[in-house]
Design a protein around this motif. Structure first.
Motif, PDB file in Angstrom:
ATOM      1  N   LEU A  53       0.841  -1.199   0.000  1.00 53.00           N
ATOM      2  CA  LEU A  53       0.000   0.000   0.000  1.00 53.00           C
ATOM      3  C   LEU A  53       0.877   1.251   0.000  1.00 53.00           C
ATOM      4  CD1 LEU A  53      -2.644  -1.019   2.704  1.00 53.00           C
ATOM      5  CD2 LEU A  53      -3.079  -0.752   0.280  1.00 53.00           C
ATOM      6  N   ASP A  54       1.874   1.252   0.889  1.00 52.13           N
ATOM      7  CA  ASP A  54       2.721   2.437   1.013  1.00 52.13           C
ATOM      8  C   ASP A  54       3.551   2.673  -0.238  1.00 52.13           C
ATOM      9  OD1 ASP A  54       1.746   2.893   3.494  1.00 52.13           O
ATOM     10  OD2 ASP A  54       3.343   1.813   4.538  1.00 52.13           O
ATOM     11  N   ALA A  55       3.886   1.595  -0.935  1.00 50.24           N
ATOM     12  CA  ALA A  55       4.724   1.732  -2.124  1.00 50.24           C
ATOM     13  C   ALA A  55       3.885   2.013  -3.376  1.00 50.24           C
ATOM     14  CB  ALA A  55       5.543   0.464  -2.321  1.00 50.24           C
ATOM     15  N   GLY A  56       2.569   2.019  -3.243  1.00 48.53           N
ATOM     16  CA  GLY A  56       1.714   2.242  -4.404  1.00 48.53           C
ATOM     17  C   GLY A  56       1.706   1.052  -5.346  1.00 48.53           C
ATOM     18  N   ASP A 132      -1.491   8.814  -1.029  1.00 46.37           N
ATOM     19  CA  ASP A 132      -1.662   9.827  -2.066  1.00 46.37           C
ATOM     20  C   ASP A 132      -0.484  10.795  -2.130  1.00 46.37           C
ATOM     21  OD1 ASP A 132      -4.097   8.750  -2.834  1.00 46.37           O
ATOM     22  OD2 ASP A 132      -5.289  10.119  -1.627  1.00 46.37           O
ATOM     23  N   LYS A 133       0.729  10.265  -2.040  1.00 46.10           N
ATOM     24  CA  LYS A 133       1.901  11.117  -2.211  1.00 46.10           C
ATOM     25  C   LYS A 133       2.294  11.094  -3.688  1.00 46.10           C
ATOM     26  CE  LYS A 133       3.334  10.557   2.454  1.00 46.10           C
ATOM     27  NZ  LYS A 133       2.454   9.419   2.816  1.00 46.10           N
ATOM     28  N   GLU A 134       2.986  12.156  -4.125  1.00 51.43           N
ATOM     29  CA  GLU A 134       3.222  12.305  -5.560  1.00 51.43           C
ATOM     30  C   GLU A 134       3.813  11.062  -6.223  1.00 51.43           C
ATOM     31  OE1 GLU A 134       5.250  15.877  -6.626  1.00 51.43           O
ATOM     32  OE2 GLU A 134       5.383  15.287  -8.738  1.00 51.43           O
ATOM     33  N   GLU A 135       4.877  10.528  -5.603  1.00 51.08           N
ATOM     34  CA  GLU A 135       5.559   9.376  -6.194  1.00 51.08           C
ATOM     35  C   GLU A 135       4.627   8.146  -6.210  1.00 51.08           C
ATOM     36  OE1 GLU A 135       8.163   9.283  -7.757  1.00 51.08           O
ATOM     37  OE2 GLU A 135       8.541   7.127  -7.882  1.00 51.08           O
TER      38      GLU A 135
END
Ligand code: AMP
Length: 188
Positions: A53-56, A132-135
């Motif tokens: 999840l954290d890594a997208g 929802d961070k840019e990267e």
């Protein structure tokens, strides 16, 4: 009615899934929601899923398929269901078909939320969820393009696909969804 919602992150699937499921009186399940909940509780599933999840990145297929299999075997799925954010890969779609073959009833509708990329980026950026961070947003949009968009053709071939324009007010999109579903119901 047995429905899956496919769409990129930020397309408004979650909000609409709740409304549509209520309106059709079927249970709804968001795999993303279940995974986030598991993470906040810190159980085994949550610990495994948290890294992805954290890594997208997508959580491994077998993990999400198991969640869906468990949900499908609940009694309240007899009259139908709405899965939001599942399937997300061709492998998940094939495994879902196998599961449904064992449950005796195939899908009625796969709805694809259609929305331009630049609109999505802006929506996700404003939403500000922890992934929802840019990267991470960029990775999630890329993984959608690479792994999930082939599902439109997969369901299109079987005449199960409804493509819905997801730009507009919540009410407008809801009306389009209900119209697409009733068209598909008529043909299934
Ligand atoms: P969502 O709330 O649908 O945007 O999902 C949030 C995150 O949960 C995704 O970025 C994935 O890491 C994970 N996830 C949700 N559904 C699935 C799925 N069907 N397959 C793999 N990962 C998923």
């Amino acid at each position: 009615m047995r429905i899956v919602f496919i769409g990129p992150p930020g397309a408004g699937k979650g909000t609409q899934a709740v409304r549509v499921a209520q309106s059709l009186n079927v249970p709804q399940m968001s795999t993303g929601e279940v995974l986030r909940e598991a993470r906040s509780q810190g159980d085994k599933l949550g610990i495994e899923a948290g890294t992805y999840l954290d890594a997208g990145q997508l959580v491994p297929d077998e993990t999400v398929v198991q969640l869906v299999a468990d949900r499908l075997s609940a009694v309240d799925c007899g009259a139908g269901y709405l899965f939001d954010g599942f399937p997300r890969t061709l492998n998940q779609a094939e495994q879902l078909d196998r599961l449904l073959a064992n449950h005796g009833a195939p899908l009625d509708a796969a709805i694809e939320f259609v929305i331009p990329q630049d609109e999505l980026f802006e929506r996700l950026w404003k939403r500000g969820r922890s992934d929802d961070k840019e990267e991470t947003i960029r990775k999630r949009l890329q993984s959608y393009a690479d792994l999930t968009t082939p599902l439109a053709a997969y369901y299109g071939k079987r005449n199960l696909l409804g493509q819905v324009d997801a730009v507009g007010t919540q009410d407008e999109v809801f009306d389009r969804l209900m119209a697409a579903l009733s068209k598909l119901r008529g043909t299934s």
